[in-house]
Structures are given as structure tokens and as C-alpha cells.
Design a protein around this motif. Structure first.
Motif, PDB file in Angstrom:
ATOM      1  N   LEU A 184       7.296 -16.266  17.060  1.00  0.00           N
ATOM      2  CA  LEU A 184       8.751 -16.302  16.913  1.00  0.00           C
ATOM      3  C   LEU A 184       9.152 -16.982  15.610  1.00  0.00           C
ATOM      4  N   ILE A 185       8.434 -18.027  15.244  1.00  0.00           N
ATOM      5  CA  ILE A 185       8.753 -18.755  14.012  1.00  0.00           C
ATOM      6  C   ILE A 185       8.332 -17.965  12.776  1.00  0.00           C
ATOM      7  N   MET A 186       7.127 -17.401  12.809  1.00  0.00           N
ATOM      8  CA  MET A 186       6.573 -16.755  11.612  1.00  0.00           C
ATOM      9  C   MET A 186       7.053 -15.325  11.403  1.00  0.00           C
ATOM     10  N   GLU A 187       7.361 -14.635  12.467  1.00  0.00           N
ATOM     11  CA  GLU A 187       7.652 -13.197  12.365  1.00  0.00           C
ATOM     12  C   GLU A 187       9.006 -12.963  11.708  1.00  0.00           C
ATOM     13  N   LYS A 188       9.004 -12.162  10.655  1.00  0.00           N
ATOM     14  CA  LYS A 188      10.244 -11.843   9.935  1.00  0.00           C
ATOM     15  C   LYS A 188      10.629 -10.376  10.077  1.00  0.00           C
ATOM     16  N   GLU A 189       9.645  -9.477  10.165  1.00  0.00           N
ATOM     17  CA  GLU A 189       9.928  -8.049  10.117  1.00  0.00           C
ATOM     18  C   GLU A 189       9.692  -7.312  11.427  1.00  0.00           C
ATOM     19  N   ASN A 190       8.689  -7.674  12.173  1.00  0.00           N
ATOM     20  CA  ASN A 190       8.299  -6.916  13.355  1.00  0.00           C
ATOM     21  C   ASN A 190       9.170  -7.308  14.551  1.00  0.00           C
ATOM     22  N   ARG A 191      10.171  -6.482  14.840  1.00  0.00           N
ATOM     23  CA  ARG A 191      11.109  -6.758  15.930  1.00  0.00           C
ATOM     24  C   ARG A 191      10.415  -6.725  17.293  1.00  0.00           C
ATOM     25  N   PHE A 192       9.418  -5.863  17.446  1.00  0.00           N
ATOM     26  CA  PHE A 192       8.688  -5.742  18.700  1.00  0.00           C
ATOM     27  C   PHE A 192       8.006  -7.061  19.065  1.00  0.00           C
TER      28      PHE A 192
END
Length: 133
Positions: A30-38
Motif C-alpha cells: 500500500l505504501i510503495m505501490e504507485k501504479e498498480n491499482r489491483f
């Protein structure tokens, strides 16, 4: 659904599925993810599921103590342990149902996310979907 790669370097479906049984992976995703909405959706849904479970555990714990003391008082007043035993059985059954539902929710969500489905748990799934957008 194409799940792509996650910010952790894993396939999206694997990162999403691992977030359910291993909560720290969901927090990191949740913290690191910027692009992958899934991946982000499943990470937030996992965190919300764990938070809801902890809140319900605390509520059940408080109710258990209240009913336990009420059962002790009722048993002392009537000189029988039947009321206390009945309360204990009922509380044990409630805890058992809660734990089974929690584990089934975790397993179902992890399997569905591994399959690449944007599976929404009741109530929590809609909250996660709104917050991700």
C-alpha cells in the motif's frame, strides 16, 4: 484481468494474494505501490479486513467478560452452574463462528486475488475501492 508487476517486483496477483495472510506485505504494498491499482486495492482491503477483525475481537472480548461475570453472579445467586455453563458454551460458539468466518474471508480473498479477480468483500471491499480511486 492483467495484474501486471507490483512495486515489490512480484507479479501483481502474487503480491495481492500474499497480502492477505501476511499483513506486513499488504502494508508495504500500500505504501510503495504507485501504479498498480489491483495490488493497491487488495492491499487496502486486506488491511481493512485485519483492522475490522481486531475491532471485533476486542468487542467480543469485552462482551465475553461481561457475560462471564453475569454468569458467575447468576450461578452464585441460584447455587447452580448451569447458567454459567450455558453462557460459556454460547461464547465459545460465537468465537468459533467468528474465527471461521475470518479465516474463510482471508482464504477466499487470497485465492480470488491470486486468480486475478478484483474480488470485493462485503462492506470492506467498497470502502477500499472508494479510497483507492
Amino acid at each position: 484481468m492483467d495484474t501486471g508487476k507490483s512495486a515489490l517486483g512480484l507479479d501483481g496477483n502474487i503480491a495481492a494474494a500474499l497480502g492477505y495472510p501476511i499483513g506486513i506485505i499488504a502494508i508495504i504494498s500500500l505504501i510503495m505501490e504507485k501504479e498498480n491499482r489491483f495490488v493497491k486495492f487488495h492491499a487496502l482491503q486486506s488491511i481493512l479486513l485485519h483492522v475490522a477483525a481486531v475491532a471485533l475481537m476486542i468487542a467480543l472480548w469485552v462482551i465475553s467478560f461481561i457475560l462471564m461475570f453475569a454468569g458467575i453472579a447468576a450461578s452464585a445467586a441460584t447455587n447452580t452452574g448451569a447458567i454459567g455453563g450455558l453462557a460459556s458454551m454460547l461464547l465459545g460458539l460465537i468465537w468459533l463462528v467468528f474465527i471461521i468466518c475470518y479465516l474463510l474471508g482471508l482464504i477466499l480473498a487470497a485465492v480470488k486475488s491470486y486468480q486475478g479477480n478484483l474480488f470485493k468483500l462485503p462492506i470492506i471491499g467498497n470502502m477500499a475501492d472508494k479510497w483507492i480511486k
